[in-house]
Design a protein around this motif. Structure first.
Motif, PDB file in Angstrom:
ATOM      1  N   TYR A  53     -15.390   7.101  10.891  1.00  0.00           N
ATOM      2  CA  TYR A  53     -13.935   6.991  10.789  1.00  0.00           C
ATOM      3  C   TYR A  53     -13.522   5.554  10.470  1.00  0.00           C
ATOM      4  O   TYR A  53     -12.576   5.329   9.700  1.00  0.00           O
ATOM      5  N   GLY A  54     -14.216   4.587  11.024  1.00  0.00           N
ATOM      6  CA  GLY A  54     -13.900   3.194  10.735  1.00  0.00           C
ATOM      7  C   GLY A  54     -14.142   2.843   9.280  1.00  0.00           C
ATOM      8  O   GLY A  54     -13.376   2.088   8.669  1.00  0.00           O
ATOM      9  N   ILE A  55     -15.204   3.399   8.700  1.00  0.00           N
ATOM     10  CA  ILE A  55     -15.488   3.162   7.288  1.00  0.00           C
ATOM     11  C   ILE A  55     -14.422   3.826   6.424  1.00  0.00           C
ATOM     12  O   ILE A  55     -13.940   3.253   5.436  1.00  0.00           O
ATOM     13  N   ALA A  56     -14.028   5.040   6.800  1.00  0.00           N
ATOM     14  CA  ALA A  56     -12.962   5.737   6.071  1.00  0.00           C
ATOM     15  C   ALA A  56     -11.665   4.934   6.118  1.00  0.00           C
ATOM     16  O   ALA A  56     -10.945   4.838   5.119  1.00  0.00           O
ATOM     17  N   ARG A  57     -11.377   4.337   7.255  1.00  0.00           N
ATOM     18  CA  ARG A  57     -10.155   3.541   7.405  1.00  0.00           C
ATOM     19  C   ARG A  57     -10.179   2.333   6.469  1.00  0.00           C
ATOM     20  O   ARG A  57      -9.179   2.004   5.819  1.00  0.00           O
ATOM     21  N   ASP A  58     -11.322   1.669   6.350  1.00  0.00           N
ATOM     22  CA  ASP A  58     -11.447   0.513   5.458  1.00  0.00           C
ATOM     23  C   ASP A  58     -11.274   0.925   4.000  1.00  0.00           C
ATOM     24  O   ASP A  58     -10.602   0.229   3.220  1.00  0.00           O
ATOM     25  N   LEU A  59     -11.877   2.031   3.613  1.00  0.00           N
ATOM     26  CA  LEU A  59     -11.769   2.487   2.235  1.00  0.00           C
ATOM     27  C   LEU A  59     -10.337   2.893   1.895  1.00  0.00           C
ATOM     28  O   LEU A  59      -9.860   2.649   0.774  1.00  0.00           O
ATOM     29  N   ALA A  60      -9.665   3.508   2.847  1.00  0.00           N
ATOM     30  CA  ALA A  60      -8.257   3.863   2.627  1.00  0.00           C
ATOM     31  C   ALA A  60      -7.401   2.611   2.483  1.00  0.00           C
ATOM     32  O   ALA A  60      -6.455   2.572   1.683  1.00  0.00           O
ATOM     33  N   ALA A  61      -7.742   1.567   3.232  1.00  0.00           N
ATOM     34  CA  ALA A  61      -6.956   0.338   3.203  1.00  0.00           C
ATOM     35  C   ALA A  61      -7.015  -0.360   1.845  1.00  0.00           C
ATOM     36  O   ALA A  61      -6.089  -1.086   1.470  1.00  0.00           O
ATOM     37  N   VAL A  62      -8.108  -0.127   1.082  1.00  0.00           N
ATOM     38  CA  VAL A  62      -8.203  -0.755  -0.235  1.00  0.00           C
ATOM     39  C   VAL A  62      -7.821   0.222  -1.346  1.00  0.00           C
ATOM     40  O   VAL A  62      -8.105  -0.009  -2.523  1.00  0.00           O
ATOM     41  N   GLY A  63      -7.188   1.326  -0.975  1.00  0.00           N
ATOM     42  CA  GLY A  63      -6.612   2.225  -1.959  1.00  0.00           C
ATOM     43  C   GLY A  63      -7.536   3.280  -2.537  1.00  0.00           C
ATOM     44  O   GLY A  63      -7.246   3.838  -3.585  1.00  0.00           O
ATOM     45  N   LEU A  64      -8.637   3.585  -1.837  1.00  0.00           N
ATOM     46  CA  LEU A  64      -9.580   4.572  -2.367  1.00  0.00           C
ATOM     47  C   LEU A  64      -9.407   5.947  -1.733  1.00  0.00           C
ATOM     48  O   LEU A  64     -10.314   6.772  -1.789  1.00  0.00           O
ATOM     49  N   GLY A  65      -8.271   6.189  -1.140  1.00  0.00           N
ATOM     50  CA  GLY A  65      -8.020   7.499  -0.560  1.00  0.00           C
ATOM     51  C   GLY A  65      -7.000   7.410   0.556  1.00  0.00           C
ATOM     52  O   GLY A  65      -6.468   6.335   0.861  1.00  0.00           O
ATOM     53  N   ARG A  66      -6.752   8.559   1.165  1.00  0.00           N
ATOM     54  CA  ARG A  66      -5.797   8.627   2.271  1.00  0.00           C
ATOM     55  C   ARG A  66      -6.549   8.940   3.556  1.00  0.00           C
ATOM     56  O   ARG A  66      -7.342   9.876   3.618  1.00  0.00           O
ATOM     57  N   LEU A  67      -6.302   8.127   4.575  1.00  0.00           N
ATOM     58  CA  LEU A  67      -6.947   8.343   5.866  1.00  0.00           C
ATOM     59  C   LEU A  67      -6.321   9.544   6.563  1.00  0.00           C
ATOM     60  O   LEU A  67      -5.111   9.615   6.733  1.00  0.00           O
ATOM     61  N   LYS A  68      -7.143  10.496   6.946  1.00  0.00           N
ATOM     62  CA  LYS A  68      -6.654  11.684   7.634  1.00  0.00           C
ATOM     63  C   LYS A  68      -6.457  11.373   9.112  1.00  0.00           C
ATOM     64  O   LYS A  68      -7.179  10.550   9.686  1.00  0.00           O
ATOM     65  N   PRO A  69      -5.492  12.018   9.764  1.00  0.00           N
ATOM     66  CA  PRO A  69      -5.300  11.799  11.202  1.00  0.00           C
ATOM     67  C   PRO A  69      -6.555  12.213  11.966  1.00  0.00           C
ATOM     68  O   PRO A  69      -7.227  13.183  11.616  1.00  0.00           O
ATOM     69  N   LEU A  70      -6.879  11.448  12.979  1.00  0.00           N
ATOM     70  CA  LEU A  70      -8.057  11.741  13.796  1.00  0.00           C
ATOM     71  C   LEU A  70      -7.669  12.708  14.907  1.00  0.00           C
ATOM     72  O   LEU A  70      -6.850  12.394  15.771  1.00  0.00           O
ATOM     73  N   ALA A  71      -8.244  13.894  14.865  1.00  0.00           N
ATOM     74  CA  ALA A  71      -7.955  14.908  15.876  1.00  0.00           C
ATOM     75  C   ALA A  71      -8.813  14.649  17.108  1.00  0.00           C
ATOM     76  O   ALA A  71     -10.049  14.665  17.033  1.00  0.00           O
ATOM     77  N   VAL A  72      -8.169  14.385  18.223  1.00  0.00           N
ATOM     78  CA  VAL A  72      -8.882  14.130  19.478  1.00  0.00           C
ATOM     79  C   VAL A  72      -8.664  15.316  20.411  1.00  0.00           C
ATOM     80  O   VAL A  72      -7.540  15.537  20.863  1.00  0.00           O
TER      81      VAL A  72
END
Length: 232
Positions: free
Chosen positions: A174-193
Motif C-alpha cells: 500500500y505504501g508503494i501504491a501511495r507513492d506511485l499515485a503521488a507522482v501521477g501514475l494512478g489513483r490510490l484506492k481507499p484502504l479497507a480496514v
C-alpha cells in the motif's frame, strides 16, 4: 520484497505497464532488482485432456496416451506418471517446447520403441513446485487448448525491490501504491480496514510512556493457529 502487479492494483487504479511502474519506483528511490513474468517461460504449455491410456508394450511402468490439445488432432504421448489416466486434464508441451524444470527442449522421440510427441508435465517440470510424483491434475472443466499460464492466473509480472532503511513507509504494498499515485501514475484506492472483534482475555497489554514520541502502538494476540501446507 516481492509483489505482483495484480497485488499492487488492489490499491492502485492504473493502466500503466509493469516496466514503466518499475522505472517510476526507481525514480522514487526504491531499488528495483528485477521484474519478471512467470508466464514468459510457460507460453508453449497448453491445457490438454487425456483421451485414452494404454499399457506400453515394452515397459511395465509406461503408458501410451492419446492427448487432445484442443486442435482436434489427438497426439500419441508416452508417459511414466502413475496418475496418468483417461479423462485427466493436465498440461501438455509439444515438440519444440523448452521445459525449464528439466532444461530440455522437446522433440519427437521413440521411447522403448513407441513414438512420443511431446509430454504431459508435472509441477516441478514447470518450476511451479517440487512435486514430480505425477503430472498436473487440473480441474475437469479447465478449457482444453487454452494457454495454461493465462488459465492458471500466472500471467502476472512480479516486482523484486530492495527497501532501504529510510523507506519504512514502503515496507508494504500500500505504501508503494501511495507513492506511485503521488507522482501521477494512478489513483490510490481507499484502504479497507476490517473491524475484527476480539474474543477472550487480553494477553498483550500495551502502553506508551511517551505519547508525543510514540503516538500509537498496537498489538494483537492470535490463538488457535495451526501451521500447515499453504492452499494452492
Amino acid at each position: 520484497m516481492k509483489f505482483s502487479l495484480s497485488w499492487l492494483k488492489r490499491y492502485l487504479e492504473t493502466d500503466v505497464g509493469a516496466e514503466a511502474l518499475a522505472e517510476a519506483m526507481t525514480r522514487l528511490g526504491l531499488e528495483v532488482e528485477g521484474v519478471e513474468n512467470p508466464a514468459d517461460a510457460l507460453r508453449p504449455f497448453v491445457v490438454a485432456r487425456v483421451l485414452a491410456a494404454a499399457p506400453h508394450p515394452q515397459a511395465d511402468r509406461l503408458q501410451v496416451l492419446s492427448v487432445d490439445r484442443g486442435d482436434g488432432v489427438p497426439l500419441q504421448v508416452v508417459c511414466g506418471a502413475p496418475n496418468a489416466r483417461a479423462g485427466l486434464v493436465g498440461v501438455f508441451a509439444a515438440p519444440g517446447a523448452y521445459v525449464p524444470g528439466i532444461d530440455v527442449t522437446l522433440k519427437v522421440a521413440a521411447i522403448r520403441g513407441v513414438e512420443s510427441n511431446g509430454m504431459m508435465c508435472s509441477a516441478r517440470e514447470l518450476r511451479l513446485g517440487d512435486d514430480h510424483q505425477g503430472i498436473l491434475d487440473l480441474l475437469a472443466d479447465a478449457p482444453v487448448g487454452a494457454p495454461y499460464a493465462e488459465w492458471a492466473g500466472l500471467d502476472d509480472p512480479q516486482f523484486d525491490i530492495a527497501i532501504t532503511p529510510n523507506r519504512q513507509d514502503c515496507m508494504g504494498v500500500y505504501g508503494i501504491a501511495r507513492d506511485l499515485a503521488a507522482v501521477g501514475l494512478g489513483r490510490l484506492k481507499p484502504l479497507a480496514v476490517p473491524d475484527l472483534a476480539g474474543d477472550g482475555e487480553i494477553l498483550l497489554p500495551v502502553r506508551t510512556e511517551d505519547a508525543e514520541g510514540c503516538p500509537a502502538f498496537f498489538a494483537r494476540s492470535v490463538a488457535g493457529v495451526r501451521n500447515g501446507p499453504s492452499p494452492e
